[in-house]
Design a protein around this motif. Structure first.
Motif, PDB file in Angstrom:
ATOM      1  N   MET A 116      -2.577  -5.664 -12.934  1.00 50.64           N
ATOM      2  CA  MET A 116      -1.978  -4.329 -13.061  1.00 50.64           C
ATOM      3  C   MET A 116      -0.460  -4.415 -13.046  1.00 50.64           C
ATOM      4  SD  MET A 116      -4.417  -1.800 -13.007  1.00 50.64           S
ATOM      5  CE  MET A 116      -3.839  -0.403 -12.080  1.00 50.64           C
ATOM      6  N   ALA A 117       0.063  -5.281 -12.175  1.00 54.19           N
ATOM      7  CA  ALA A 117       1.523  -5.464 -12.126  1.00 54.19           C
ATOM      8  C   ALA A 117       2.044  -6.010 -13.448  1.00 54.19           C
ATOM      9  CB  ALA A 117       1.888  -6.394 -10.972  1.00 54.19           C
ATOM     10  N   GLY A 118       1.348  -6.991 -14.003  1.00 52.16           N
ATOM     11  CA  GLY A 118       1.775  -7.544 -15.285  1.00 52.16           C
ATOM     12  C   GLY A 118       1.731  -6.529 -16.406  1.00 52.16           C
ATOM     13  N   VAL A 119       0.725  -5.658 -16.389  1.00 50.08           N
ATOM     14  CA  VAL A 119       0.615  -4.642 -17.440  1.00 50.08           C
ATOM     15  C   VAL A 119       1.756  -3.633 -17.346  1.00 50.08           C
ATOM     16  CG1 VAL A 119      -0.800  -2.745 -18.292  1.00 50.08           C
ATOM     17  CG2 VAL A 119      -1.868  -4.913 -17.698  1.00 50.08           C
ATOM     18  N   ILE A 120       2.105  -3.216 -16.140  1.00 48.94           N
ATOM     19  CA  ILE A 120       3.223  -2.274 -15.976  1.00 48.94           C
ATOM     20  C   ILE A 120       4.513  -2.881 -16.515  1.00 48.94           C
ATOM     21  CG2 ILE A 120       4.673  -1.140 -14.250  1.00 48.94           C
ATOM     22  CD1 ILE A 120       2.174  -0.670 -12.610  1.00 48.94           C
TER      23      ILE A 120
ATOM     24  N   ALA B 276      14.620   1.239 -13.108  1.00 46.88           N
ATOM     25  CA  ALA B 276      14.435  -0.162 -12.733  1.00 46.88           C
ATOM     26  C   ALA B 276      13.803  -0.271 -11.349  1.00 46.88           C
ATOM     27  CB  ALA B 276      15.775  -0.898 -12.765  1.00 46.88           C
ATOM     28  N   ALA B 277      14.224   0.571 -10.416  1.00 45.50           N
ATOM     29  CA  ALA B 277      13.625   0.556  -9.080  1.00 45.50           C
ATOM     30  C   ALA B 277      12.163   0.986  -9.126  1.00 45.50           C
ATOM     31  CB  ALA B 277      14.419   1.480  -8.145  1.00 45.50           C
ATOM     32  N   ALA B 278      11.833   1.933 -10.007  1.00 51.05           N
ATOM     33  CA  ALA B 278      10.438   2.366 -10.133  1.00 51.05           C
ATOM     34  C   ALA B 278       9.562   1.231 -10.664  1.00 51.05           C
ATOM     35  CB  ALA B 278      10.350   3.584 -11.052  1.00 51.05           C
ATOM     36  N   VAL B 279      10.030   0.533 -11.695  1.00 51.69           N
ATOM     37  CA  VAL B 279       9.258  -0.595 -12.238  1.00 51.69           C
ATOM     38  C   VAL B 279       9.112  -1.689 -11.184  1.00 51.69           C
ATOM     39  CG1 VAL B 279       9.241  -2.421 -13.978  1.00 51.69           C
ATOM     40  CG2 VAL B 279       9.925  -0.107 -14.618  1.00 51.69           C
ATOM     41  N   ALA B 280      10.206  -2.029 -10.516  1.00 54.90           N
ATOM     42  CA  ALA B 280      10.151  -3.088  -9.500  1.00 54.90           C
ATOM     43  C   ALA B 280       9.234  -2.706  -8.347  1.00 54.90           C
ATOM     44  CB  ALA B 280      11.565  -3.381  -8.991  1.00 54.90           C
ATOM     45  N   GLY B 281       9.285  -1.450  -7.902  1.00 56.34           N
ATOM     46  CA  GLY B 281       8.434  -1.019  -6.800  1.00 56.34           C
ATOM     47  C   GLY B 281       6.959  -1.062  -7.155  1.00 56.34           C
ATOM     48  N   ALA B 282       6.605  -0.609  -8.363  1.00 58.28           N
ATOM     49  CA  ALA B 282       5.197  -0.637  -8.773  1.00 58.28           C
ATOM     50  C   ALA B 282       4.696  -2.070  -8.925  1.00 58.28           C
ATOM     51  CB  ALA B 282       5.021   0.132 -10.089  1.00 58.28           C
ATOM     52  N   VAL B 283       5.504  -2.936  -9.528  1.00 59.49           N
ATOM     53  CA  VAL B 283       5.095  -4.332  -9.703  1.00 59.49           C
ATOM     54  C   VAL B 283       4.948  -5.024  -8.353  1.00 59.49           C
ATOM     55  CG1 VAL B 283       5.828  -6.564 -10.621  1.00 59.49           C
ATOM     56  CG2 VAL B 283       6.052  -4.509 -12.023  1.00 59.49           C
ATOM     57  N   LEU B 284       5.901  -4.829  -7.460  1.00 59.94           N
ATOM     58  CA  LEU B 284       5.799  -5.421  -6.127  1.00 59.94           C
ATOM     59  C   LEU B 284       4.594  -4.885  -5.367  1.00 59.94           C
ATOM     60  CD1 LEU B 284       9.504  -5.536  -4.879  1.00 59.94           C
ATOM     61  CD2 LEU B 284       8.034  -7.472  -5.434  1.00 59.94           C
ATOM     62  N   GLY B 285       4.330  -3.585  -5.493  1.00 60.72           N
ATOM     63  CA  GLY B 285       3.189  -3.014  -4.802  1.00 60.72           C
ATOM     64  C   GLY B 285       1.875  -3.636  -5.213  1.00 60.72           C
ATOM     65  N   PHE B 286       1.657  -3.803  -6.510  1.00 61.34           N
ATOM     66  CA  PHE B 286       0.405  -4.414  -6.969  1.00 61.34           C
ATOM     67  C   PHE B 286       0.346  -5.897  -6.621  1.00 61.34           C
ATOM     68  CE2 PHE B 286      -0.028  -0.704  -9.866  1.00 61.34           C
ATOM     69  CZ  PHE B 286      -1.329  -0.377  -9.535  1.00 61.34           C
ATOM     70  N   ASN B 287       1.465  -6.593  -6.663  1.00 61.05           N
ATOM     71  CA  ASN B 287       1.462  -8.001  -6.261  1.00 61.05           C
ATOM     72  C   ASN B 287       1.139  -8.152  -4.778  1.00 61.05           C
ATOM     73  OD1 ASN B 287       1.998  -9.340  -8.715  1.00 61.05           O
ATOM     74  ND2 ASN B 287       4.175  -8.900  -8.553  1.00 61.05           N
ATOM     75  N   PHE B 288       1.734  -7.321  -3.934  1.00 63.95           N
ATOM     76  CA  PHE B 288       1.427  -7.366  -2.508  1.00 63.95           C
ATOM     77  C   PHE B 288      -0.031  -7.003  -2.249  1.00 63.95           C
ATOM     78  CE2 PHE B 288       6.127  -6.382  -1.374  1.00 63.95           C
ATOM     79  CZ  PHE B 288       6.436  -7.716  -1.575  1.00 63.95           C
ATOM     80  N   LEU B 289      -0.549  -6.034  -3.012  1.00 62.10           N
ATOM     81  CA  LEU B 289      -1.954  -5.658  -2.860  1.00 62.10           C
ATOM     82  C   LEU B 289      -2.874  -6.803  -3.258  1.00 62.10           C
ATOM     83  CD1 LEU B 289      -4.116  -3.526  -2.261  1.00 62.10           C
ATOM     84  CD2 LEU B 289      -3.914  -2.777  -4.645  1.00 62.10           C
ATOM     85  N   GLY B 290      -2.529  -7.510  -4.344  1.00 62.43           N
ATOM     86  CA  GLY B 290      -3.335  -8.660  -4.749  1.00 62.43           C
ATOM     87  C   GLY B 290      -3.340  -9.754  -3.702  1.00 62.43           C
TER      88      GLY B 290
ATOM     89  N   ILE C 198       0.836  -1.201   0.000  1.00 63.03           N
ATOM     90  CA  ILE C 198       0.000   0.000   0.000  1.00 63.03           C
ATOM     91  C   ILE C 198       0.871   1.251   0.000  1.00 63.03           C
ATOM     92  CG2 ILE C 198      -1.653   1.318   1.371  1.00 63.03           C
ATOM     93  CD1 ILE C 198      -2.887  -1.337   2.206  1.00 63.03           C
ATOM     94  N   LEU C 199       1.965   1.238   0.753  1.00 60.65           N
ATOM     95  CA  LEU C 199       2.864   2.385   0.763  1.00 60.65           C
ATOM     96  C   LEU C 199       3.514   2.599  -0.610  1.00 60.65           C
ATOM     97  CD1 LEU C 199       4.648   2.021   4.225  1.00 60.65           C
ATOM     98  CD2 LEU C 199       2.920   3.698   3.566  1.00 60.65           C
ATOM     99  N   LEU C 200       3.952   1.513  -1.235  1.00 63.32           N
ATOM    100  CA  LEU C 200       4.550   1.638  -2.564  1.00 63.32           C
ATOM    101  C   LEU C 200       3.551   2.176  -3.578  1.00 63.32           C
ATOM    102  CD1 LEU C 200       6.612  -1.692  -2.723  1.00 63.32           C
ATOM    103  CD2 LEU C 200       7.525   0.623  -2.513  1.00 63.32           C
ATOM    104  N   LEU C 201       2.326   1.654  -3.531  1.00 66.59           N
ATOM    105  CA  LEU C 201       1.310   2.108  -4.482  1.00 66.59           C
ATOM    106  C   LEU C 201       0.879   3.540  -4.197  1.00 66.59           C
ATOM    107  CD1 LEU C 201      -0.948  -1.035  -4.953  1.00 66.59           C
ATOM    108  CD2 LEU C 201       0.832  -0.145  -6.445  1.00 66.59           C
ATOM    109  N   ALA C 202       0.844   3.914  -2.918  1.00 65.29           N
ATOM    110  CA  ALA C 202       0.489   5.293  -2.595  1.00 65.29           C
ATOM    111  C   ALA C 202       1.515   6.259  -3.191  1.00 65.29           C
ATOM    112  CB  ALA C 202       0.403   5.469  -1.081  1.00 65.29           C
TER     113      ALA C 202
END
Length: 316
Positions: A239-243, A285-299, A53-57
Protein backbone atom coordinates in the motif's frame (compact mmCIF):
# COMPACT_ATOMS: atom_id res chain seq x y z
CA UNK A 1 -2.98 -8.67 46.97
CA UNK A 2 -2.99 -8.20 43.22
CA UNK A 3 -5.43 -9.44 40.66
CA UNK A 4 -3.77 -12.81 40.13
CA UNK A 5 -3.71 -13.58 43.87
CA UNK A 6 -7.41 -12.81 44.11
CA UNK A 7 -8.02 -14.98 41.07
CA UNK A 8 -6.15 -17.86 42.69
CA UNK A 9 -8.25 -17.51 45.83
CA UNK A 10 -11.36 -17.45 43.66
CA UNK A 11 -10.42 -20.67 41.88
CA UNK A 12 -9.32 -22.57 45.01
CA UNK A 13 -11.94 -21.35 47.48
CA UNK A 14 -15.38 -22.70 48.14
CA UNK A 15 -18.43 -21.30 46.36
CA UNK A 16 -19.42 -19.49 49.53
CA UNK A 17 -16.37 -17.24 49.20
CA UNK A 18 -16.88 -16.42 45.50
CA UNK A 19 -18.99 -13.25 45.94
CA UNK A 20 -16.42 -11.76 48.30
CA UNK A 21 -13.56 -12.60 45.95
CA UNK A 22 -15.38 -11.09 42.99
CA UNK A 23 -16.12 -7.90 44.92
CA UNK A 24 -12.49 -7.66 46.09
CA UNK A 25 -11.20 -8.08 42.55
CA UNK A 26 -13.52 -5.43 41.17
CA UNK A 27 -12.55 -3.01 43.89
CA UNK A 28 -8.81 -3.58 43.67
CA UNK A 29 -8.39 -3.78 39.88
CA UNK A 30 -11.12 -2.37 37.67
CA UNK A 31 -11.39 -4.44 34.54
CA UNK A 32 -10.91 -1.41 32.28
CA UNK A 33 -7.38 -0.92 33.60
CA UNK A 34 -6.23 -4.21 32.12
CA UNK A 35 -7.01 -3.03 28.59
CA UNK A 36 -5.23 0.25 29.28
CA UNK A 37 -2.23 -1.53 30.74
CA UNK A 38 -2.08 -3.96 27.82
CA UNK A 39 -2.30 -1.15 25.28
CA UNK A 40 0.37 0.88 27.10
CA UNK A 41 2.62 -2.18 27.25
CA UNK A 42 2.30 -2.76 23.53
CA UNK A 43 2.98 0.88 22.78
CA UNK A 44 6.18 0.70 24.81
CA UNK A 45 7.19 -2.49 23.02
CA UNK A 46 6.30 -1.25 19.53
CA UNK A 47 6.30 2.57 19.47
CA UNK A 48 6.68 2.71 15.69
CA UNK A 49 3.62 0.50 15.29
CA UNK A 50 1.60 2.88 17.45
CA UNK A 51 2.88 5.84 15.42
CA UNK A 52 1.98 4.07 12.18
CA UNK A 53 -1.54 3.32 13.41
CA UNK A 54 -2.02 6.97 14.39
CA UNK A 55 -0.79 8.18 10.99
CA UNK A 56 -3.03 5.74 9.15
CA UNK A 57 -6.01 6.60 11.34
CA UNK A 58 -5.61 10.26 10.39
CA UNK A 59 -5.10 9.34 6.74
CA UNK A 60 -8.15 7.04 6.53
CA UNK A 61 -10.48 9.20 8.61
CA UNK A 62 -9.47 12.33 6.72
CA UNK A 63 -10.08 10.65 3.38
CA UNK A 64 -13.41 9.09 4.33
CA UNK A 65 -14.76 12.20 6.02
CA UNK A 66 -13.45 14.66 3.41
CA UNK A 67 -16.93 15.61 2.08
CA UNK A 68 -17.97 16.69 5.59
CA UNK A 69 -14.82 18.10 7.20
CA UNK A 70 -13.20 19.85 4.22
CA UNK A 71 -13.63 23.61 4.86
CA UNK A 72 -14.00 24.47 1.15
CA UNK A 73 -14.79 22.67 -2.10
CA UNK A 74 -11.52 21.27 -3.50
CA UNK A 75 -12.00 22.83 -6.95
CA UNK A 76 -13.34 26.21 -5.81
CA UNK A 77 -11.26 28.99 -7.43
CA UNK A 78 -10.66 32.28 -5.64
CA UNK A 79 -8.07 34.32 -7.53
CA UNK A 80 -8.27 37.21 -5.08
CA UNK A 81 -6.77 35.05 -2.32
CA UNK A 82 -4.27 33.08 -4.39
CA UNK A 83 -0.92 31.98 -2.95
CA UNK A 84 -1.85 32.89 0.60
CA UNK A 85 0.03 31.31 3.47
CA UNK A 86 -1.59 29.44 6.37
CA UNK A 87 -4.24 31.57 8.08
CA UNK A 88 -7.41 31.08 10.14
CA UNK A 89 -9.45 31.15 6.94
CA UNK A 90 -7.17 28.68 5.14
CA UNK A 91 -5.24 26.52 7.60
CA UNK A 92 -2.84 25.21 4.95
CA UNK A 93 -2.91 28.24 2.64
CA UNK A 94 -4.11 28.46 -0.95
CA UNK A 95 -2.56 27.50 -4.28
CA UNK A 96 -2.01 29.55 -7.43
CA UNK A 97 -5.72 29.45 -8.26
CA UNK A 98 -6.89 30.31 -4.76
CA UNK A 99 -8.02 26.77 -3.97
CA UNK A 100 -7.88 25.73 -0.33
CA UNK A 101 -4.87 23.45 0.21
CA UNK A 102 -6.29 21.64 3.25
CA UNK A 103 -9.45 20.71 1.38
CA UNK A 104 -7.41 19.39 -1.53
CA UNK A 105 -5.22 17.40 0.87
CA UNK A 106 -8.25 15.74 2.42
CA UNK A 107 -9.79 14.89 -0.95
CA UNK A 108 -6.37 13.76 -2.15
CA UNK A 109 -6.20 11.35 0.80
CA UNK A 110 -9.55 9.95 -0.34
CA UNK A 111 -8.21 9.47 -3.86
CA UNK A 112 -4.94 7.90 -2.70
CA UNK A 113 -6.82 5.51 -0.41
CA UNK A 114 -9.11 4.40 -3.24
CA UNK A 115 -6.21 3.90 -5.66
CA UNK A 116 -4.04 2.00 -3.16
CA UNK A 117 -6.85 -0.35 -2.10
CA UNK A 118 -7.83 -1.02 -5.72
CA UNK A 119 -4.28 -1.65 -6.90
CA UNK A 120 -3.42 -3.96 -4.00
CA UNK A 121 -6.69 -5.87 -4.47
CA UNK A 122 -6.08 -6.41 -8.20
CA UNK A 123 -2.39 -7.24 -7.71
CA UNK A 124 -3.17 -9.63 -4.89
CA UNK A 125 -5.88 -11.37 -6.92
CA UNK A 126 -3.48 -11.86 -9.83
CA UNK A 127 -0.68 -12.94 -7.51
CA UNK A 128 -2.84 -15.48 -5.69
CA UNK A 129 -4.14 -16.93 -8.95
CA UNK A 130 -0.86 -17.17 -10.85
CA UNK A 131 1.45 -17.83 -7.90
CA UNK A 132 -0.92 -20.32 -6.32
CA UNK A 133 -1.31 -22.22 -9.59
CA UNK A 134 2.44 -22.32 -10.18
CA UNK A 135 3.25 -23.40 -6.64
CA UNK A 136 0.52 -26.01 -6.24
CA UNK A 137 0.63 -27.67 -9.67
CA UNK A 138 4.40 -27.44 -10.22
CA UNK A 139 6.05 -29.10 -13.21
CA UNK A 140 5.95 -27.41 -16.56
CA UNK A 141 3.16 -25.08 -15.41
CA UNK A 142 5.43 -23.72 -12.69
CA UNK A 143 8.32 -23.39 -15.13
CA UNK A 144 6.22 -21.56 -17.72
CA UNK A 145 4.58 -19.17 -15.28
CA UNK A 146 7.76 -18.47 -13.35
CA UNK A 147 10.11 -18.09 -16.30
CA UNK A 148 7.92 -16.35 -18.84
CA UNK A 149 5.56 -14.38 -16.60
CA UNK A 150 6.95 -13.60 -13.15
CA UNK A 151 10.63 -13.27 -14.00
CA UNK A 152 9.86 -11.15 -17.05
CA UNK A 153 7.91 -8.60 -15.02
CA UNK A 154 10.33 -8.75 -12.10
CA UNK A 155 13.24 -8.03 -14.43
CA UNK A 156 11.75 -4.63 -15.29
CA UNK A 157 11.36 -1.82 -12.74
CA UNK A 158 7.75 -1.63 -11.64
CA UNK A 159 7.55 2.14 -11.84
CA UNK A 160 8.83 2.14 -15.43
CA UNK A 161 6.20 -0.43 -16.38
CA UNK A 162 3.54 1.69 -14.70
CA UNK A 163 4.73 4.83 -16.52
CA UNK A 164 4.74 3.01 -19.86
CA UNK A 165 1.26 1.55 -19.46
CA UNK A 166 -0.16 4.78 -18.02
CA UNK A 167 1.22 6.73 -20.98
CA UNK A 168 -0.22 4.15 -23.38
CA UNK A 169 -3.65 3.88 -21.72
CA UNK A 170 -4.02 7.57 -20.90
CA UNK A 171 -4.97 9.31 -17.65
CA UNK A 172 -7.91 8.12 -15.59
CA UNK A 173 -8.70 6.20 -12.41
CA UNK A 174 -9.21 2.77 -13.99
CA UNK A 175 -6.20 3.16 -16.28
CA UNK A 176 -4.04 4.23 -13.33
CA UNK A 177 -5.12 1.22 -11.27
CA UNK A 178 -4.48 -1.13 -14.18
CA UNK A 179 -1.06 0.35 -14.90
CA UNK A 180 0.06 0.08 -11.28
CA UNK A 181 -1.36 -3.43 -10.89
CA UNK A 182 0.49 -4.63 -14.01
CA UNK A 183 3.72 -3.39 -12.51
CA UNK A 184 3.14 -4.89 -9.05
CA UNK A 185 1.43 -8.27 -9.33
CA UNK A 186 4.62 -10.27 -9.93
CA UNK A 187 5.95 -9.65 -6.41
CA UNK A 188 2.78 -11.07 -4.86
CA UNK A 189 2.84 -14.04 -7.24
CA UNK A 190 6.43 -14.85 -6.34
CA UNK A 191 5.65 -14.71 -2.63
CA UNK A 192 2.52 -16.86 -2.96
CA UNK A 193 4.36 -19.42 -5.06
CA UNK A 194 7.12 -19.79 -2.48
CA UNK A 195 4.68 -20.10 0.40
CA UNK A 196 2.50 -22.66 -1.43
CA UNK A 197 5.52 -24.78 -2.32
CA UNK A 198 6.55 -24.74 1.34
CA UNK A 199 3.23 -26.15 2.62
CA UNK A 200 1.77 -28.17 -0.27
CA UNK A 201 3.35 -31.43 0.98
CA UNK A 202 2.51 -30.99 4.66
CA UNK A 203 0.63 -33.72 6.51
CA UNK A 204 -2.68 -31.87 6.70
CA UNK A 205 -2.61 -31.30 2.93
CA UNK A 206 -1.86 -34.98 2.29
CA UNK A 207 -4.68 -35.94 4.67
CA UNK A 208 -7.15 -33.69 2.84
CA UNK A 209 -6.00 -35.10 -0.47
CA UNK A 210 -6.39 -38.66 0.82
CA UNK A 211 -9.95 -37.89 1.91
CA UNK A 212 -10.80 -36.94 -1.67
CA UNK A 213 -10.75 -33.14 -1.42
CA UNK A 214 -10.34 -31.33 -4.73
CA UNK A 215 -7.55 -28.97 -5.65
CA UNK A 216 -9.56 -25.77 -5.11
CA UNK A 217 -10.85 -26.96 -1.74
CA UNK A 218 -7.36 -27.91 -0.61
CA UNK A 219 -5.96 -24.57 -1.69
CA UNK A 220 -8.64 -22.33 -0.17
CA UNK A 221 -9.39 -24.37 2.97
CA UNK A 222 -6.00 -25.78 3.92
CA UNK A 223 -3.19 -23.94 2.12
CA UNK A 224 -4.34 -20.33 1.93
CA UNK A 225 -5.14 -19.92 5.67
CA UNK A 226 -1.60 -21.08 6.49
CA UNK A 227 0.16 -18.66 4.12
CA UNK A 228 -1.95 -15.56 4.70
CA UNK A 229 0.40 -14.01 7.28
CA UNK A 230 3.27 -13.02 4.95
CA UNK A 231 0.73 -11.99 2.32
CA UNK A 232 -0.87 -9.52 4.74
CA UNK A 233 2.52 -8.04 5.57
CA UNK A 234 3.37 -7.71 1.89
CA UNK A 235 -0.01 -6.10 1.18
CA UNK A 236 0.47 -3.51 3.94
CA UNK A 237 3.92 -2.58 2.65
CA UNK A 238 2.58 -2.65 -0.90
CA UNK A 239 0.00 0.00 0.00
CA UNK A 240 2.86 2.36 0.81
CA UNK A 241 4.50 1.65 -2.54
CA UNK A 242 1.24 2.26 -4.40
CA UNK A 243 0.71 5.64 -2.73
CA UNK A 244 4.21 6.69 -3.69
CA UNK A 245 3.81 5.38 -7.26
CA UNK A 246 0.44 7.12 -7.66
CA UNK A 247 1.97 10.39 -6.51
CA UNK A 248 4.82 9.88 -8.97
CA UNK A 249 2.50 9.27 -11.92
CA UNK A 250 0.29 12.21 -10.96
CA UNK A 251 3.38 14.40 -10.67
CA UNK A 252 4.27 13.40 -14.25
CA UNK A 253 0.74 14.13 -15.47
CA UNK A 254 -0.15 10.43 -15.97
CA UNK A 255 -2.48 10.02 -13.00
CA UNK A 256 -5.98 11.31 -12.32
CA UNK A 257 -6.68 14.27 -14.61
CA UNK A 258 -7.45 17.76 -13.25
CA UNK A 259 -9.35 19.14 -11.46
CA UNK A 260 -9.38 16.03 -9.25
CA UNK A 261 -7.07 16.72 -6.28
CA UNK A 262 -4.05 14.46 -6.11
CA UNK A 263 -1.01 14.83 -3.91
CA UNK A 264 1.31 14.26 -6.86
CA UNK A 265 -0.41 16.84 -9.04
CA UNK A 266 -0.36 19.31 -6.14
CA UNK A 267 3.42 18.87 -5.94
CA UNK A 268 3.68 19.36 -9.68
CA UNK A 269 1.65 22.58 -9.53
CA UNK A 270 3.80 23.86 -6.66
CA UNK A 271 7.13 23.53 -8.47
CA UNK A 272 7.04 27.08 -9.80
CA UNK A 273 6.25 28.46 -6.33
CA UNK A 274 8.83 26.55 -4.35
CA UNK A 275 10.52 29.64 -2.91
CA UNK A 276 7.73 32.22 -2.74
CA UNK A 277 5.07 29.79 -1.38
CA UNK A 278 6.89 26.80 0.17
CA UNK A 279 3.74 25.64 1.97
CA UNK A 280 2.41 24.39 -1.38
CA UNK A 281 5.23 21.82 -1.39
CA UNK A 282 5.57 21.10 2.31
CA UNK A 283 1.98 20.04 3.03
CA UNK A 284 1.51 17.56 0.12
CA UNK A 285 5.01 16.16 0.65
CA UNK A 286 4.29 15.67 4.36
CA UNK A 287 1.01 13.94 3.50
CA UNK A 288 2.73 11.49 1.13
CA UNK A 289 5.55 10.84 3.61
CA UNK A 290 3.13 10.32 6.50
CA UNK A 291 0.95 7.84 4.59
CA UNK A 292 3.96 5.89 3.31
CA UNK A 293 5.56 5.76 6.76
CA UNK A 294 2.27 4.71 8.32
CA UNK A 295 1.83 1.71 6.04
CA UNK A 296 5.49 0.72 6.40
CA UNK A 297 5.25 0.85 10.19
CA UNK A 298 2.01 -1.14 10.02
CA UNK A 299 3.68 -3.79 7.86
CA UNK A 300 6.55 -4.10 10.32
CA UNK A 301 4.09 -4.38 13.22
CA UNK A 302 2.11 -7.10 11.44
CA UNK A 303 5.31 -9.00 10.72
CA UNK A 304 6.35 -8.86 14.37
CA UNK A 305 2.85 -9.72 15.58
CA UNK A 306 2.27 -12.66 13.24
CA UNK A 307 5.73 -14.19 13.62
CA UNK A 308 5.75 -16.43 16.74
CA UNK A 309 9.49 -16.07 17.30
CA UNK A 310 9.46 -12.27 17.08
CA UNK A 311 6.36 -12.12 19.26
CA UNK A 312 8.12 -14.10 21.98
CA UNK A 313 11.23 -11.94 21.72
CA UNK A 314 9.18 -8.76 22.10
CA UNK A 315 7.05 -10.28 24.86
CA UNK A 316 3.77 -9.58 23.05
Amino acid sequence: MDFFSELENFSSGSPAHWPGCILAVMQREPFATFGVRSAAFRVRRQPLAALGILLLAGFVLGGLAAPWIAPHPPASIDLIHRLQGPSPAHWAGTDELGRDTLSRLLWGARLSLAVSLSVVAVSLALGLSIGGLAGYVGGWVDTALTTFAMNTFLALPGILLAIAFAAFLGPGFSNLVLALAIGGWAGYARLVRAQVMAVRNREYVDAARALGAGGLRIFFRHILPNIVQPILVQAAIGMAGVILAEATLSFLGLGIPAPAPSWGSMLNDARSHLFDSPHLVLFPAAAVAGAVLGFNFLGDALRDRLDPRTRLELGL
